[in-house]
Design a protein around this motif. Sequence first.
Motif, PDB file in Angstrom:
ATOM      1  N   GLN A 237       5.004 -76.994  -8.486  1.00 20.19           N
ATOM      2  CA  GLN A 237       6.269 -77.054  -7.957  1.00 20.19           C
ATOM      3  C   GLN A 237       6.793 -78.282  -7.936  1.00 20.19           C
ATOM      4  OE1 GLN A 237       8.746 -74.149  -7.508  1.00 20.19           O
ATOM      5  NE2 GLN A 237       6.840 -73.254  -8.581  1.00 20.19           N
ATOM      6  N   LEU A 238       5.847 -79.385  -7.731  1.00 17.40           N
ATOM      7  CA  LEU A 238       6.167 -80.861  -7.480  1.00 17.40           C
ATOM      8  C   LEU A 238       6.597 -81.171  -8.512  1.00 17.40           C
ATOM      9  CD1 LEU A 238       4.999 -82.570  -5.109  1.00 17.40           C
ATOM     10  CD2 LEU A 238       3.049 -83.188  -6.519  1.00 17.40           C
ATOM     11  N   PHE A 239       6.436 -80.666  -9.816  1.00 15.89           N
ATOM     12  CA  PHE A 239       6.925 -81.437 -11.302  1.00 15.89           C
ATOM     13  C   PHE A 239       8.155 -80.510 -11.729  1.00 15.89           C
ATOM     14  CE2 PHE A 239       2.263 -82.330 -10.846  1.00 15.89           C
ATOM     15  CZ  PHE A 239       2.520 -83.535 -10.624  1.00 15.89           C
ATOM     16  N   THR A 240       8.357 -79.309 -11.105  1.00 13.80           N
ATOM     17  CA  THR A 240       9.485 -78.418 -11.563  1.00 13.80           C
ATOM     18  C   THR A 240      10.620 -78.289 -10.651  1.00 13.80           C
ATOM     19  OG1 THR A 240       8.155 -76.488 -10.936  1.00 13.80           O
ATOM     20  CG2 THR A 240       7.765 -77.263 -13.072  1.00 13.80           C
ATOM     21  N   THR A 241      10.457 -77.569  -9.580  1.00 13.07           N
ATOM     22  CA  THR A 241      11.727 -77.185  -8.605  1.00 13.07           C
ATOM     23  C   THR A 241      11.952 -78.403  -7.639  1.00 13.07           C
ATOM     24  OG1 THR A 241      10.162 -76.033  -7.338  1.00 13.07           O
ATOM     25  CG2 THR A 241      11.533 -74.800  -9.074  1.00 13.07           C
ATOM     26  N   ILE A 242      10.908 -79.055  -7.309  1.00 14.60           N
ATOM     27  CA  ILE A 242      10.919 -80.062  -5.910  1.00 14.60           C
ATOM     28  C   ILE A 242      11.891 -81.241  -6.772  1.00 14.60           C
ATOM     29  CG2 ILE A 242       9.626 -81.636  -4.648  1.00 14.60           C
ATOM     30  CD1 ILE A 242       7.573 -79.455  -4.409  1.00 14.60           C
ATOM     31  N   PRO A 243      11.653 -81.718  -7.836  1.00 15.87           N
ATOM     32  CA  PRO A 243      12.588 -82.861  -8.120  1.00 15.87           C
ATOM     33  C   PRO A 243      14.108 -82.494  -8.238  1.00 15.87           C
ATOM     34  CG  PRO A 243      10.540 -82.794  -9.541  1.00 15.87           C
ATOM     35  CD  PRO A 243      10.624 -81.642  -8.790  1.00 15.87           C
ATOM     36  N   LEU A 244      14.090 -81.327  -8.676  1.00 15.63           N
ATOM     37  CA  LEU A 244      15.835 -80.889  -8.650  1.00 15.63           C
ATOM     38  C   LEU A 244      16.365 -80.790  -7.239  1.00 15.63           C
ATOM     39  CD1 LEU A 244      15.147 -78.181 -11.495  1.00 15.63           C
ATOM     40  CD2 LEU A 244      16.224 -80.413 -11.669  1.00 15.63           C
ATOM     41  N   TYR A 245      15.485 -80.250  -6.521  1.00 13.93           N
ATOM     42  CA  TYR A 245      15.793 -79.768  -4.974  1.00 13.93           C
ATOM     43  C   TYR A 245      16.094 -81.187  -4.264  1.00 13.93           C
ATOM     44  CZ  TYR A 245      15.385 -78.549  -0.087  1.00 13.93           C
ATOM     45  OH  TYR A 245      15.636 -78.417   1.187  1.00 13.93           O
ATOM     46  N   HIS A 246      15.388 -82.192  -4.679  1.00  8.19           N
ATOM     47  CA  HIS A 246      15.718 -83.688  -4.095  1.00  8.19           C
ATOM     48  C   HIS A 246      16.965 -84.021  -4.314  1.00  8.19           C
ATOM     49  CE1 HIS A 246      11.128 -85.082  -4.206  1.00  8.19           C
ATOM     50  NE2 HIS A 246      11.269 -84.116  -3.158  1.00  8.19           N
ATOM     51  N   SER A 247      17.496 -83.919  -5.470  1.00 13.92           N
ATOM     52  CA  SER A 247      18.676 -84.292  -6.117  1.00 13.92           C
ATOM     53  C   SER A 247      19.929 -83.390  -5.420  1.00 13.92           C
ATOM     54  CB  SER A 247      18.876 -84.175  -7.414  1.00 13.92           C
ATOM     55  OG  SER A 247      19.863 -84.517  -8.026  1.00 13.92           O
ATOM     56  N   LYS A 248      19.542 -82.044  -5.644  1.00 11.97           N
ATOM     57  CA  LYS A 248      20.563 -81.196  -5.196  1.00 11.97           C
ATOM     58  C   LYS A 248      20.926 -80.974  -3.775  1.00 11.97           C
ATOM     59  CE  LYS A 248      21.737 -78.705  -9.235  1.00 11.97           C
ATOM     60  NZ  LYS A 248      21.195 -79.711 -10.196  1.00 11.97           N
ATOM     61  N   GLN A 249      19.785 -81.166  -2.838  1.00  8.41           N
ATOM     62  CA  GLN A 249      19.935 -80.919  -1.471  1.00  8.41           C
ATOM     63  C   GLN A 249      20.184 -82.344  -0.819  1.00  8.41           C
ATOM     64  OE1 GLN A 249      19.963 -78.132  -0.058  1.00  8.41           O
ATOM     65  NE2 GLN A 249      20.247 -79.111   1.934  1.00  8.41           N
ATOM     66  N   PHE A 250      19.492 -83.300  -1.126  1.00  5.36           N
ATOM     67  CA  PHE A 250      19.469 -84.440  -0.448  1.00  5.36           C
ATOM     68  C   PHE A 250      20.020 -85.584  -1.245  1.00  5.36           C
ATOM     69  CE2 PHE A 250      16.036 -82.005   1.458  1.00  5.36           C
ATOM     70  CZ  PHE A 250      16.432 -82.088   2.726  1.00  5.36           C
ATOM     71  N   GLY A 251      20.656 -85.276  -2.530  1.00  6.09           N
ATOM     72  CA  GLY A 251      21.341 -86.490  -3.264  1.00  6.09           C
ATOM     73  C   GLY A 251      20.281 -87.577  -3.719  1.00  6.09           C
TER      74      GLY A 251
END
Length: 410
Positions: A237-251
């Motif tokens: 998940q560290l290389f799939t959903t987590i980077p996207l979440y960093h951007s979407k949730q916290f900008g």
Amino acid sequence: MIQKAFRQYISNFQGFSREIWILTLVTFINRAGTMVLPFLSKYLNEDLHFPLSQVGTIMVFFGCGSMLGSWLGGKLSDTIGFYKIMIFSLLVSGLMFFGLQFITSFYGLCIGVFLIMTVSDMFRPAMFVSLGAYAKPENRTRALTLVRLAINLGFAAGPALGGLIIMGIGYKGLFWVDGLTCIIAILIFWVKVKEKKKSTYLDKNQPGDVLVQSVFKDKIYWLFLATSLIVGIMFFQLFTTIPLYHSKQFGLSEFQTGLLLTLNGVLVFFLEMPIVNYIEKNKKDKLKVVITGTLLMAISLLLMLVNTWAGILIIMMFFMSFAEMFNFPFSNAFAMSRAPKHQQGRYMAIFTMSYSLAHILSAKIGMTIVEAYGYQANWLFMGLLGITATFIGFYVLKLVAKEKLNVKNS
């Protein structure tokens, strides 16, 4: 004080045979040169203009080739020897990387990527078996850790160098560099390391050596593989959903996400070897350490449920990093310890296949949950999956204790 700490850190790297150091160097060169892989989906989409659906299909062939390669590499290591497989894998995959750049059709790339990953990933189980042959009995887990360190450093250096090559000479340059590094790495190994006919890895005190005739009949091993698969699904998940979440949730920007991933790399680089050395010296139960790592990984993903404070991402990364340091080196060691004589390759093949499968499932499961129910549902699902794996781990621990008792009484 700093000098003493530095000397103590360096002492963790002492006691390895010459062959292990050469194997570590070869692994680093090979992994640093694996520049095509991080940019493969980008290359397919932006350079060859395939739609994302077709890119996804090609990446499935990538994962399937990886699984087949892992199985073949292990099986052939048992029959014709790990040394020949390692040389064949890197030499032929190096030449295949040269050719891959000239394939531009969808079906051609499906076949090409499948074949190249089949040959390339034959190297991994063979390399694990070679560690059993060349490492001294007292530092096998540390030898695994040293090679893991080389893999991490290689993966850290590779994408940065790959980015520079793309900027300088384009994507085609990646294929040439990747192929050359494979060939250079294995030539160093062939010249500097002589084939060792017999692995001295397995001792009579290994339970697998006494009780298990086939990997398919080893119930304990398959339950352990289930925990490894779940850990892999969580970790990737560290290389799939987590980077996207960093951007979407916290900008967060790509650079800020990169810094968080660098924090993981730095912690692993400086702390993994001392931690492994301490656990080895104090003869801690390896399986208990693996279970601790599994629980820490579950906690790291459950921490992501806190979605109003960006600082939680740093805390999460600390938990994830320690989970990785506790779990991965000792999972490797436990997998090797289960293998009967002449079946080390098969055992390590299935072990590496579990991570190849985790790589495929992690993105698919994570992205599907995020798309249908949102990021919070994914973190909850992954965390609960990790807690399930922890309970399976405790059951495996109980079965191993019972097995040892049976061996003692027989």
